[in-house]
Design a protein around this motif. Structure first.
Motif, PDB file in Angstrom:
ATOM      1  N   ASP A  84      32.754  57.768  34.587  1.00  0.00           N
ATOM      2  CA  ASP A  84      33.414  56.491  34.844  1.00  0.00           C
ATOM      3  C   ASP A  84      34.932  56.586  34.691  1.00  0.00           C
ATOM      4  N   LEU A  85      35.637  55.734  35.439  1.00  0.00           N
ATOM      5  CA  LEU A  85      37.078  55.577  35.302  1.00  0.00           C
ATOM      6  C   LEU A  85      37.384  54.103  35.105  1.00  0.00           C
ATOM      7  N   HIS A  86      38.168  53.800  34.078  1.00  0.00           N
ATOM      8  CA  HIS A  86      38.539  52.422  33.768  1.00  0.00           C
ATOM      9  C   HIS A  86      40.029  52.224  34.036  1.00  0.00           C
ATOM     10  N   VAL A  87      40.346  51.180  34.787  1.00  0.00           N
ATOM     11  CA  VAL A  87      41.735  50.858  35.111  1.00  0.00           C
ATOM     12  C   VAL A  87      42.055  49.472  34.554  1.00  0.00           C
ATOM     13  N   TYR A  88      43.112  49.397  33.750  1.00  0.00           N
ATOM     14  CA  TYR A  88      43.558  48.145  33.149  1.00  0.00           C
ATOM     15  C   TYR A  88      44.891  47.762  33.786  1.00  0.00           C
ATOM     16  N   GLY A  89      45.021  46.518  34.222  1.00  0.00           N
ATOM     17  CA  GLY A  89      46.267  46.117  34.845  1.00  0.00           C
ATOM     18  C   GLY A  89      46.238  44.661  35.264  1.00  0.00           C
ATOM     19  N   PRO A  90      47.336  44.171  35.824  1.00  0.00           N
ATOM     20  CA  PRO A  90      47.426  42.759  36.202  1.00  0.00           C
ATOM     21  C   PRO A  90      46.391  42.368  37.251  1.00  0.00           C
ATOM     22  N   LYS A  91      46.033  41.103  37.250  1.00  0.00           N
ATOM     23  CA  LYS A  91      45.141  40.573  38.284  1.00  0.00           C
ATOM     24  C   LYS A  91      45.738  40.883  39.653  1.00  0.00           C
ATOM     25  N   GLY A  92      44.921  41.413  40.540  1.00  0.00           N
ATOM     26  CA  GLY A  92      45.370  41.834  41.859  1.00  0.00           C
ATOM     27  C   GLY A  92      45.253  43.329  42.053  1.00  0.00           C
ATOM     28  N   ILE A  93      45.191  44.074  40.953  1.00  0.00           N
ATOM     29  CA  ILE A  93      45.138  45.527  41.081  1.00  0.00           C
ATOM     30  C   ILE A  93      43.813  45.979  41.697  1.00  0.00           C
ATOM     31  N   LYS A  94      42.741  45.267  41.400  1.00  0.00           N
ATOM     32  CA  LYS A  94      41.449  45.599  42.002  1.00  0.00           C
ATOM     33  C   LYS A  94      41.493  45.389  43.510  1.00  0.00           C
ATOM     34  N   GLU A  95      42.052  44.269  43.926  1.00  0.00           N
ATOM     35  CA  GLU A  95      42.112  43.951  45.353  1.00  0.00           C
ATOM     36  C   GLU A  95      42.918  44.989  46.127  1.00  0.00           C
ATOM     37  N   VAL A  96      44.079  45.364  45.606  1.00  0.00           N
ATOM     38  CA  VAL A  96      44.954  46.266  46.347  1.00  0.00           C
ATOM     39  C   VAL A  96      44.359  47.672  46.435  1.00  0.00           C
ATOM     40  N   ILE A  97      43.672  48.119  45.402  1.00  0.00           N
ATOM     41  CA  ILE A  97      43.068  49.457  45.429  1.00  0.00           C
ATOM     42  C   ILE A  97      41.818  49.472  46.308  1.00  0.00           C
ATOM     43  N   LEU A  98      40.944  48.485  46.149  1.00  0.00           N
ATOM     44  CA  LEU A  98      39.718  48.465  46.936  1.00  0.00           C
ATOM     45  C   LEU A  98      39.991  48.274  48.422  1.00  0.00           C
ATOM     46  N   LEU A  99      41.046  47.525  48.759  1.00  0.00           N
ATOM     47  CA  LEU A  99      41.412  47.355  50.161  1.00  0.00           C
ATOM     48  C   LEU A  99      41.763  48.703  50.795  1.00  0.00           C
ATOM     49  N   GLN A 100      42.538  49.509  50.079  1.00  0.00           N
ATOM     50  CA  GLN A 100      42.910  50.826  50.604  1.00  0.00           C
ATOM     51  C   GLN A 100      41.693  51.739  50.737  1.00  0.00           C
ATOM     52  N   VAL A 125      42.441  45.055  24.665  1.00  0.00           N
ATOM     53  CA  VAL A 125      41.838  45.374  25.954  1.00  0.00           C
ATOM     54  C   VAL A 125      40.921  46.605  25.882  1.00  0.00           C
ATOM     55  N   PHE A 126      41.054  47.376  24.816  1.00  0.00           N
ATOM     56  CA  PHE A 126      40.184  48.538  24.628  1.00  0.00           C
ATOM     57  C   PHE A 126      40.044  48.792  23.137  1.00  0.00           C
ATOM     58  N   GLU A 127      38.808  49.141  22.720  1.00  0.00           N
ATOM     59  CA  GLU A 127      38.586  49.469  21.307  1.00  0.00           C
ATOM     60  C   GLU A 127      37.338  50.322  21.181  1.00  0.00           C
ATOM     61  N   ASP A 128      37.432  51.356  20.390  1.00  0.00           N
ATOM     62  CA  ASP A 128      36.252  52.111  19.967  1.00  0.00           C
ATOM     63  C   ASP A 128      36.424  52.451  18.499  1.00  0.00           C
ATOM     64  N   GLU A 129      35.656  53.413  18.003  1.00  0.00           N
ATOM     65  CA  GLU A 129      35.716  53.708  16.569  1.00  0.00           C
ATOM     66  C   GLU A 129      36.976  54.454  16.169  1.00  0.00           C
ATOM     67  N   ARG A 130      37.779  54.891  17.153  1.00  0.00           N
ATOM     68  CA  ARG A 130      38.957  55.702  16.840  1.00  0.00           C
ATOM     69  C   ARG A 130      40.287  55.023  17.158  1.00  0.00           C
ATOM     70  N   VAL A 131      40.326  54.227  18.219  1.00  0.00           N
ATOM     71  CA  VAL A 131      41.585  53.687  18.729  1.00  0.00           C
ATOM     72  C   VAL A 131      41.391  52.241  19.181  1.00  0.00           C
ATOM     73  N   VAL A 132      42.429  51.438  19.001  1.00  0.00           N
ATOM     74  CA  VAL A 132      42.442  50.087  19.557  1.00  0.00           C
ATOM     75  C   VAL A 132      43.722  49.923  20.378  1.00  0.00           C
ATOM     76  N   VAL A 133      43.587  49.320  21.566  1.00  0.00           N
ATOM     77  CA  VAL A 133      44.717  49.121  22.472  1.00  0.00           C
ATOM     78  C   VAL A 133      44.853  47.638  22.748  1.00  0.00           C
ATOM     79  N   ARG A 134      46.069  47.105  22.595  1.00  0.00           N
ATOM     80  CA  ARG A 134      46.323  45.704  22.884  1.00  0.00           C
ATOM     81  C   ARG A 134      47.549  45.582  23.778  1.00  0.00           C
ATOM     82  N   THR A 135      47.646  44.473  24.454  1.00  0.00           N
ATOM     83  CA  THR A 135      48.770  44.245  25.354  1.00  0.00           C
ATOM     84  C   THR A 135      50.006  43.771  24.593  1.00  0.00           C
ATOM     85  N   ILE A 136      51.161  44.040  25.197  1.00  0.00           N
ATOM     86  CA  ILE A 136      52.446  43.534  24.715  1.00  0.00           C
ATOM     87  C   ILE A 136      53.052  42.720  25.865  1.00  0.00           C
ATOM     88  N   PRO A 137      52.911  41.401  25.871  1.00  0.00           N
ATOM     89  CA  PRO A 137      53.454  40.604  26.974  1.00  0.00           C
ATOM     90  C   PRO A 137      54.964  40.800  27.102  1.00  0.00           C
TER      91      PRO A 137
END
Length: 301
Positions: A84-100, A125-137
């Motif tokens: 699997d590949l996970h992509v995190y990003g602003p709303k719209g990133i799915k549309e632009v990639i899937l369109l291409q 936005v991501f967390e497991d037993e080793r690392v946690v990732v959060r956004t910085i607006p």
């Protein structure tokens, strides 16, 4: 924790510089942060294995931060990626990639997951037993987030010599690593702190690009081990920051100082400048522990 700068210049790729992209290796993970044009070429130059990248974090939908993503996703397919590949990003990133992918009739043989972001508040936005990732607006011309990567505390370290002298059975080792006390057969309580050492201090990394000077990030990144903050302009062009929603080197240093970070890495330089040493000179009037990002540079943090 290791940081590899694949590209750190603003706006357009050149023969001598690359737009924003970097790889953070932290606690067994290899995270790709932003994916400007040429990212996969830089990955090859640095001999970073594509298969180890499972999570990609995109800050915003300006080309110099994500135009390399469709190429990388396609290369993963050509390399017969299965996991699997996970992509995190602003709303719209799915549309632009899937369109291409749809228009080119290019479909991945692996699962591709998009985690689209809309919140203007910091969120995990991501967390497991080793690392946690959060956004910085951040405050830019389009919806933008930086990312904060935090290690989770590790296990305590055993004082094996003392433990063996006390006759503590191996079946209690994990309990001790987790911070628990042990009661011996004669009823003696062995306090954890007397037979273990503190774990390694946790490390953290904050990525802030692109943004105008914005003090609202300070509580989020307070005391972070390392901060990467955009420094598009020198003071001589400070009049451009409000219109372009970018920062100067001095403003990046001011954020670092107010947030009490351990180290500041400057990057996202405008290509109008020939000598990036001037970014360090200006920032060092405010903050002293400064590194300059450069394409291909590695930081062992």
């Amino acid at each position: 924790m290791k940081l590899t700068i694949l590209g750190c210049y603003a706006a357009t790729p050149r023969s001598i510089t690359n737009p924003t992209s970097q790889v953070l290796e932290i606690n067994g993970h290899m995270f790709l942060i932003d994916c400007g044009e040429g990212t996969q070429v830089q990955l090859r130059k640095k001999k970073i294995k594509f298969a180890k990248i499972n999570h990609i974090f995109i800050s915003h939908l300006h080309g110099d931060h994500f135009y390399g993503l469709i190429g990388l996703i396609s290369t993963f397919m050509l390399l017969n990626r299965q996991h699997d590949l996970h992509v995190y990003g602003p709303k719209g990133i799915k549309e632009v990639i899937l369109l291409q992918l749809r228009l080119s009739k290019s479909y991945t043989g692996y699962a591709l997951y998009f985690h689209e972001l809309e919140s203007t508040e910091s969120e995990v936005v991501f967390e497991d037993e080793r690392v946690v990732v959060r956004t910085i607006p951040l405050e830019h011309r389009v919806y933008t987030n930086g990312y904060l990567f935090n290690e989770k505390p590790g296990a305590r370290k055993l004082n094996i010599g003392l433990i063996e002298d006390l006759g503590i059975d191996r079946c209690y080792y994990q309990k001790l690593k987790n911070g628990g006390d042990v009661i011996l057969d004669d009823g003696t309580v062995v306090r954890n702190e007397t037979v273990t050492y503190n774990p390694e201090p946790i490390k953290s990394y904050a990525f802030c690009s692109d943004t105008v000077y914005n003090e609202s990030v300070i509580p989020i990144i307070k005391d972070v081990s390392v901060l990467y903050h955009e420094s598009t302009f020198l003071d001589s062009e400070s009049h451009l920051t409000e219109r372009t929603k970018h920062s100067t080197a001095k403003e990046a240093a001011l954020i670092a100082s107010k947030a009490n970070v351990g180290k500041l890495i400057l990057g996202h330089y405008s290509t109008r400048y020939d000598n990036i040493d001037n970014f360090r000179k200006e920032a060092s009037t405010i903050f002293h522990t400064i590194e300059l990002a450069e394409d291909g540079k590695e930081f062992d943090l």
